[in-house]
Design a protein around this motif. Sequence first.
Motif, PDB file in Angstrom:
ATOM      1  N   VAL A  62      41.541 -59.214 -12.208  1.00 16.12           N
ATOM      2  CA  VAL A  62      41.378 -57.775 -12.353  1.00 16.12           C
ATOM      3  C   VAL A  62      42.705 -57.120 -12.723  1.00 16.12           C
ATOM      4  CG1 VAL A  62      39.385 -57.584 -10.839  1.00 16.12           C
ATOM      5  CG2 VAL A  62      41.647 -57.461  -9.860  1.00 16.12           C
ATOM      6  N   LEU A  63      43.738 -57.933 -12.880  1.00 12.31           N
ATOM      7  CA  LEU A  63      45.033 -57.413 -13.293  1.00 12.31           C
ATOM      8  C   LEU A  63      45.082 -57.232 -14.801  1.00 12.31           C
ATOM      9  CD1 LEU A  63      47.467 -59.688 -11.239  1.00 12.31           C
ATOM     10  CD2 LEU A  63      46.932 -57.296 -10.821  1.00 12.31           C
ATOM     11  N   PRO A  64      45.836 -56.249 -15.270  1.00  8.10           N
ATOM     12  CA  PRO A  64      46.063 -56.146 -16.715  1.00  8.10           C
ATOM     13  C   PRO A  64      46.755 -57.425 -17.198  1.00  8.10           C
ATOM     14  CG  PRO A  64      46.859 -54.185 -15.580  1.00  8.10           C
ATOM     15  CD  PRO A  64      46.475 -55.175 -14.525  1.00  8.10           C
ATOM     16  N   PRO A  65      46.581 -57.787 -18.459  1.00 12.86           N
ATOM     17  CA  PRO A  65      47.141 -59.045 -18.965  1.00 12.86           C
ATOM     18  C   PRO A  65      48.638 -59.204 -18.723  1.00 12.86           C
ATOM     19  CG  PRO A  65      45.646 -58.096 -20.576  1.00 12.86           C
ATOM     20  CD  PRO A  65      45.778 -57.090 -19.468  1.00 12.86           C
ATOM     21  N   ALA A  66      49.404 -58.128 -18.865  1.00 10.46           N
ATOM     22  CA  ALA A  66      50.856 -58.237 -18.662  1.00 10.46           C
ATOM     23  C   ALA A  66      51.178 -58.591 -17.210  1.00 10.46           C
ATOM     24  CB  ALA A  66      51.543 -56.929 -19.051  1.00 10.46           C
ATOM     25  N   ARG A  70      52.881 -61.999 -15.563  1.00  9.13           N
ATOM     26  CA  ARG A  70      54.002 -61.952 -14.624  1.00  9.13           C
ATOM     27  C   ARG A  70      53.692 -62.776 -13.380  1.00  9.13           C
ATOM     28  NH1 ARG A  70      55.838 -55.794 -13.747  1.00  9.13           N
ATOM     29  NH2 ARG A  70      55.544 -55.092 -15.872  1.00  9.13           N
ATOM     30  N   LYS A  71      52.473 -62.631 -12.878  1.00 10.51           N
ATOM     31  CA  LYS A  71      52.041 -63.397 -11.707  1.00 10.51           C
ATOM     32  C   LYS A  71      52.043 -64.891 -12.025  1.00 10.51           C
ATOM     33  CE  LYS A  71      49.928 -64.179  -7.733  1.00 10.51           C
ATOM     34  NZ  LYS A  71      50.706 -65.155  -7.031  1.00 10.51           N
ATOM     35  N   GLU A  72      51.591 -65.231 -13.215  1.00  9.84           N
ATOM     36  CA  GLU A  72      51.575 -66.634 -13.621  1.00  9.84           C
ATOM     37  C   GLU A  72      53.003 -67.192 -13.704  1.00  9.84           C
ATOM     38  OE1 GLU A  72      49.605 -69.448 -17.065  1.00  9.84           O
ATOM     39  OE2 GLU A  72      48.945 -67.362 -16.870  1.00  9.84           O
ATOM     40  N   ALA A  73      53.957 -66.371 -14.155  1.00  8.25           N
ATOM     41  CA  ALA A  73      55.356 -66.802 -14.216  1.00  8.25           C
ATOM     42  C   ALA A  73      55.901 -67.028 -12.805  1.00  8.25           C
ATOM     43  CB  ALA A  73      56.198 -65.768 -14.964  1.00  8.25           C
ATOM     44  N   GLU A  95      54.281 -74.836 -20.483  1.00  7.59           N
ATOM     45  CA  GLU A  95      52.992 -74.138 -20.554  1.00  7.59           C
ATOM     46  C   GLU A  95      53.162 -72.625 -20.391  1.00  7.59           C
ATOM     47  OE1 GLU A  95      48.797 -73.857 -18.107  1.00  7.59           O
ATOM     48  OE2 GLU A  95      50.044 -75.633 -17.862  1.00  7.59           O
ATOM     49  N   VAL A  96      53.935 -72.206 -19.389  1.00 10.48           N
ATOM     50  CA  VAL A  96      54.109 -70.767 -19.186  1.00 10.48           C
ATOM     51  C   VAL A  96      54.964 -70.164 -20.301  1.00 10.48           C
ATOM     52  CG1 VAL A  96      56.123 -70.744 -17.656  1.00 10.48           C
ATOM     53  CG2 VAL A  96      54.356 -69.022 -17.390  1.00 10.48           C
ATOM     54  N   ASN A  97      55.935 -70.917 -20.817  1.00 16.24           N
ATOM     55  CA  ASN A  97      56.748 -70.406 -21.924  1.00 16.24           C
ATOM     56  C   ASN A  97      55.900 -70.156 -23.171  1.00 16.24           C
ATOM     57  OD1 ASN A  97      59.198 -70.130 -20.682  1.00 16.24           O
ATOM     58  ND2 ASN A  97      60.041 -72.072 -21.418  1.00 16.24           N
ATOM     59  N   THR A  98      54.933 -71.004 -23.415  1.00 17.80           N
ATOM     60  CA  THR A  98      54.040 -70.811 -24.563  1.00 17.80           C
ATOM     61  C   THR A  98      53.295 -69.489 -24.431  1.00 17.80           C
ATOM     62  OG1 THR A  98      53.767 -73.199 -24.780  1.00 17.80           O
ATOM     63  CG2 THR A  98      52.099 -71.818 -25.827  1.00 17.80           C
ATOM     64  N   LYS A  99      52.815 -69.206 -23.242  1.00 19.31           N
ATOM     65  CA  LYS A  99      52.095 -67.939 -23.019  1.00 19.31           C
ATOM     66  C   LYS A  99      53.031 -66.742 -23.115  1.00 19.31           C
ATOM     67  CE  LYS A  99      48.607 -70.134 -20.174  1.00 19.31           C
ATOM     68  NZ  LYS A  99      47.997 -70.234 -18.841  1.00 19.31           N
ATOM     69  N   ILE A 100      54.234 -66.877 -22.563  1.00 15.20           N
ATOM     70  CA  ILE A 100      55.202 -65.772 -22.633  1.00 15.20           C
ATOM     71  C   ILE A 100      55.594 -65.517 -24.080  1.00 15.20           C
ATOM     72  CG2 ILE A 100      57.570 -65.089 -22.048  1.00 15.20           C
ATOM     73  CD1 ILE A 100      57.165 -66.566 -19.359  1.00 15.20           C
ATOM     74  N   ARG A 101      55.833 -66.588 -24.836  1.00 17.53           N
ATOM     75  CA  ARG A 101      56.204 -66.451 -26.250  1.00 17.53           C
ATOM     76  C   ARG A 101      55.120 -65.698 -27.023  1.00 17.53           C
ATOM     77  NH1 ARG A 101      56.479 -71.640 -27.389  1.00 17.53           N
ATOM     78  NH2 ARG A 101      58.328 -71.836 -26.097  1.00 17.53           N
ATOM     79  N   GLY A 110      48.763 -52.550 -21.461  1.00 16.23           N
ATOM     80  CA  GLY A 110      49.107 -52.332 -20.061  1.00 16.23           C
ATOM     81  C   GLY A 110      50.590 -52.107 -19.900  1.00 16.23           C
ATOM     82  N   PRO A 111      51.082 -52.336 -18.698  1.00 12.82           N
ATOM     83  CA  PRO A 111      52.500 -52.095 -18.431  1.00 12.82           C
ATOM     84  C   PRO A 111      53.377 -53.054 -19.217  1.00 12.82           C
ATOM     85  CG  PRO A 111      51.442 -53.159 -16.555  1.00 12.82           C
ATOM     86  CD  PRO A 111      50.362 -52.832 -17.534  1.00 12.82           C
ATOM     87  N   PRO A 112      54.668 -52.735 -19.326  1.00  8.25           N
ATOM     88  CA  PRO A 112      55.589 -53.611 -20.063  1.00  8.25           C
ATOM     89  C   PRO A 112      55.616 -55.009 -19.456  1.00  8.25           C
ATOM     90  CG  PRO A 112      56.666 -51.550 -19.450  1.00  8.25           C
ATOM     91  CD  PRO A 112      55.332 -51.555 -18.798  1.00  8.25           C
ATOM     92  N   LEU A 113      55.837 -55.992 -20.289  1.00 10.34           N
ATOM     93  CA  LEU A 113      55.815 -57.382 -19.852  1.00 10.34           C
ATOM     94  C   LEU A 113      57.026 -57.726 -18.978  1.00 10.34           C
ATOM     95  CD1 LEU A 113      54.175 -59.949 -20.129  1.00 10.34           C
ATOM     96  CD2 LEU A 113      55.506 -60.509 -22.145  1.00 10.34           C
ATOM     97  N   ASN A 114      58.208 -57.280 -19.384  1.00  7.77           N
ATOM     98  CA  ASN A 114      59.446 -57.526 -18.628  1.00  7.77           C
ATOM     99  C   ASN A 114      59.638 -59.004 -18.291  1.00  7.77           C
ATOM    100  OD1 ASN A 114      60.027 -54.810 -18.680  1.00  7.77           O
ATOM    101  ND2 ASN A 114      59.146 -54.407 -16.671  1.00  7.77           N
TER     102      ASN A 114
END
Length: 137
Positions: A62-66, A70-73, A95-101, A110-114
């Motif tokens: 239920v979180l916005p994608p950004a 962040r939670k996944e990171a 794996e997480v770097n691929t998603k962040i990239r 949504g909110p900034p990715l940061n």
Amino acid sequence: MTERKPPGVSFESFVDRQIRQAEERGEFEELPGFGKPLASLDAPYDELWWIKGKLHREGFAVLPPALALRKEAEDAREAVRAARTERQVRDVLTEVNTKIRAALRRPPPGPPLNLTEFDVEAELTQWREARETGESR
């Protein structure tokens, strides 16, 4: 339960008979949670209880994608701490770097990715040091 209701028999008595017969055969005793209290019995009434339960069971966020990224990171950082091999550390971070990239190329709503990508080699160095000293980062 595929039996059709015979004509001339009331629907209620037809259903009651099927339930009674199933009880006699013991078909309700093998259901998950049999004999355990209902978890939501003491919870306040919520009109959308079934929707929320379905979303939870299906793993929908239920979180916005950004914020979800962040939670996944954060979860990836925890997974790195718990990793037993360098290969596991590399796999988690890759794996997480691929998603962040991907999110940095095309920012999600949504909110900034940061977030920035993890420096895999720096993370591995810290992981090795933590393993040598027996500490968690």
